[in-house]
Scaffold this motif. Sequence first.
Motif, mmCIF file in Angstrom:
data_model
loop_
_atom_site.group_PDB
_atom_site.id
_atom_site.type_symbol
_atom_site.label_atom_id
_atom_site.label_comp_id
_atom_site.label_asym_id
_atom_site.label_seq_id
_atom_site.Cartn_x
_atom_site.Cartn_y
_atom_site.Cartn_z
ATOM 1 N N MET A 7 0.833 -1.170 0.000
ATOM 2 C CA MET A 7 0.000 0.000 0.000
ATOM 3 C C MET A 7 0.887 1.246 0.000
ATOM 4 S SD MET A 7 -2.908 0.898 2.765
ATOM 5 C CE MET A 7 -2.608 2.390 3.655
ATOM 6 N N ALA A 8 0.609 2.163 -0.919
ATOM 7 C CA ALA A 8 1.388 3.390 -1.026
ATOM 8 C C ALA A 8 1.012 4.352 0.098
ATOM 9 C CB ALA A 8 1.145 4.042 -2.377
ATOM 10 N N HIS A 9 2.024 5.016 0.614
ATOM 11 C CA HIS A 9 1.814 6.026 1.656
ATOM 12 C C HIS A 9 1.574 7.379 1.000
ATOM 13 C CE1 HIS A 9 3.004 3.394 4.936
ATOM 14 N NE2 HIS A 9 3.996 2.979 4.190
ATOM 15 N N PRO A 10 0.802 8.247 1.643
ATOM 16 C CA PRO A 10 0.627 9.595 1.090
ATOM 17 C C PRO A 10 1.944 10.356 1.135
ATOM 18 C CG PRO A 10 -0.399 9.421 3.257
ATOM 19 C CD PRO A 10 0.052 8.047 2.871
ATOM 20 N N PRO A 11 2.124 11.344 0.255
ATOM 21 C CA PRO A 11 3.369 12.130 0.269
ATOM 22 C C PRO A 11 3.581 12.797 1.628
ATOM 23 C CG PRO A 11 1.970 12.725 -1.602
ATOM 24 C CD PRO A 11 1.186 11.788 -0.745
ATOM 25 N N VAL A 12 4.843 12.927 1.994
ATOM 26 C CA VAL A 12 5.217 13.522 3.270
ATOM 27 C C VAL A 12 6.031 14.783 3.002
ATOM 28 C CG1 VAL A 12 6.544 13.152 5.384
ATOM 29 C CG2 VAL A 12 5.276 11.268 4.387
ATOM 30 N N SER A 13 5.738 15.850 3.725
ATOM 31 C CA SER A 13 6.515 17.077 3.654
ATOM 32 C C SER A 13 7.712 16.936 4.594
ATOM 33 C CB SER A 13 5.637 18.259 4.077
ATOM 34 O OG SER A 13 6.432 19.399 4.276
ATOM 35 N N VAL A 14 8.923 17.099 4.076
ATOM 36 C CA VAL A 14 10.137 16.939 4.873
ATOM 37 C C VAL A 14 10.869 18.276 4.954
ATOM 38 C CG1 VAL A 14 12.375 15.773 5.028
ATOM 39 C CG2 VAL A 14 10.359 14.519 4.236
ATOM 40 N N ASP A 15 11.211 18.670 6.182
ATOM 41 C CA ASP A 15 11.976 19.881 6.437
ATOM 42 C C ASP A 15 13.117 19.540 7.385
ATOM 43 O OD1 ASP A 15 10.300 21.954 5.086
ATOM 44 O OD2 ASP A 15 8.811 21.242 6.516
ATOM 45 N N LEU A 16 14.159 20.366 7.353
ATOM 46 C CA LEU A 16 15.301 20.227 8.263
ATOM 47 C C LEU A 16 15.438 21.521 9.044
ATOM 48 C CD1 LEU A 16 17.928 18.726 5.787
ATOM 49 C CD2 LEU A 16 16.282 17.503 7.217
ATOM 50 N N ARG A 17 15.822 21.381 10.319
ATOM 51 C CA ARG A 17 16.092 22.564 11.127
ATOM 52 C C ARG A 17 17.163 22.227 12.151
ATOM 53 N NH1 ARG A 17 13.805 21.424 15.950
ATOM 54 N NH2 ARG A 17 11.648 20.784 16.065
ATOM 55 N N PRO A 18 17.861 23.251 12.645
ATOM 56 C CA PRO A 18 18.865 22.991 13.685
ATOM 57 C C PRO A 18 18.232 22.299 14.892
ATOM 58 C CG PRO A 18 19.079 25.218 12.839
ATOM 59 C CD PRO A 18 17.803 24.657 12.270
ATOM 60 N N LEU A 19 19.026 21.465 15.553
ATOM 61 C CA LEU A 19 18.556 20.789 16.763
ATOM 62 C C LEU A 19 18.072 21.793 17.792
ATOM 63 C CD1 LEU A 19 21.348 18.151 17.508
ATOM 64 C CD2 LEU A 19 19.119 17.736 16.496
ATOM 65 N N GLU A 20 17.019 21.447 18.479
ATOM 66 C CA GLU A 20 16.529 22.226 19.605
ATOM 67 C C GLU A 20 16.522 21.312 20.826
ATOM 68 O OE1 GLU A 20 12.675 23.704 18.489
ATOM 69 O OE2 GLU A 20 13.504 24.986 16.907
ATOM 70 N N ALA A 21 16.642 21.889 21.994
ATOM 71 C CA ALA A 21 16.661 21.094 23.227
ATOM 72 C C ALA A 21 15.422 20.215 23.340
ATOM 73 C CB ALA A 21 16.785 22.004 24.439
ATOM 74 N N LEU A 78 21.051 18.255 12.277
ATOM 75 C CA LEU A 78 19.762 18.847 11.963
ATOM 76 C C LEU A 78 18.651 17.859 12.287
ATOM 77 C CD1 LEU A 78 20.806 20.173 8.445
ATOM 78 C CD2 LEU A 78 20.596 21.537 10.534
ATOM 79 N N THR A 79 17.561 18.378 12.797
ATOM 80 C CA THR A 79 16.387 17.548 13.049
ATOM 81 C C THR A 79 15.619 17.403 11.746
ATOM 82 O OG1 THR A 79 16.259 18.318 15.326
ATOM 83 C CG2 THR A 79 14.252 17.368 14.389
ATOM 84 N N ILE A 80 15.234 16.175 11.438
ATOM 85 C CA ILE A 80 14.388 15.909 10.277
ATOM 86 C C ILE A 80 12.944 15.972 10.750
ATOM 87 C CG2 ILE A 80 13.715 14.237 8.498
ATOM 88 C CD1 ILE A 80 16.541 12.958 8.866
ATOM 89 N N LEU A 81 12.162 16.818 10.096
ATOM 90 C CA LEU A 81 10.740 16.939 10.400
ATOM 91 C C LEU A 81 9.949 16.364 9.231
ATOM 92 C CD1 LEU A 81 10.768 20.628 11.660
ATOM 93 C CD2 LEU A 81 10.694 18.572 13.072
ATOM 94 N N ALA A 82 8.990 15.518 9.524
ATOM 95 C CA ALA A 82 8.082 14.969 8.516
ATOM 96 C C ALA A 82 6.685 15.437 8.880
ATOM 97 C CB ALA A 82 8.153 13.451 8.480
ATOM 98 N N ASP A 83 6.090 16.190 7.995
ATOM 99 C CA ASP A 83 4.788 16.795 8.277
ATOM 100 C C ASP A 83 4.791 17.520 9.616
ATOM 101 O OD1 ASP A 83 3.762 15.977 5.838
ATOM 102 O OD2 ASP A 83 2.909 14.132 6.642
#
Length: 168
Positions: free
Chosen positions: A1-15, A51-56
Amino acid sequence: MAHPPVSVDLRPLEATDAPLLRAIREQPAVLAWWGPLEPDFPFEVDDEVRLTILADGQVAGMIQFGEEPDPDYRYATIDLFVDAALHGRGIGTAAIRAVLRELHETRGHHRVTIDPAADNATAIRVYERVGFRPVGVLHRSERDRSTGEWRDQLLMEWLADAPRADGY
């Protein structure tokens, strides 16, 4: 089963990322390749950019890079992990492509390396998908901190001028 597209962003680590990143690092599918946590992970290094990887918008993993500053040997290295529950959704691929753009276009690197465990076939397929090619095997070069055994790594490189279907 295909997954819906995911928005991926990167940002500096935060505590506030630390507890989530520590929990992901302790997942068996990640722990197998990254080993036990360092006491002050993810803030125990100062010679790499993490960097933290953010998905959606949610913490999905971490990507890091280091740079060789000597102009005669200039290159960068990367490494990453993604929440096992999100594997197979293109998150790692998108994060790598974003870091490659930063390393090449902004920081001027023509060459980037990564060195997964030689038996980490899933990771190797992802790296090949974004244009990394095998260079050679580093025999017994990484100690598996869980077992104490030495394992081989596959040295792979991405070259900015190598032909690729998607650019990154």
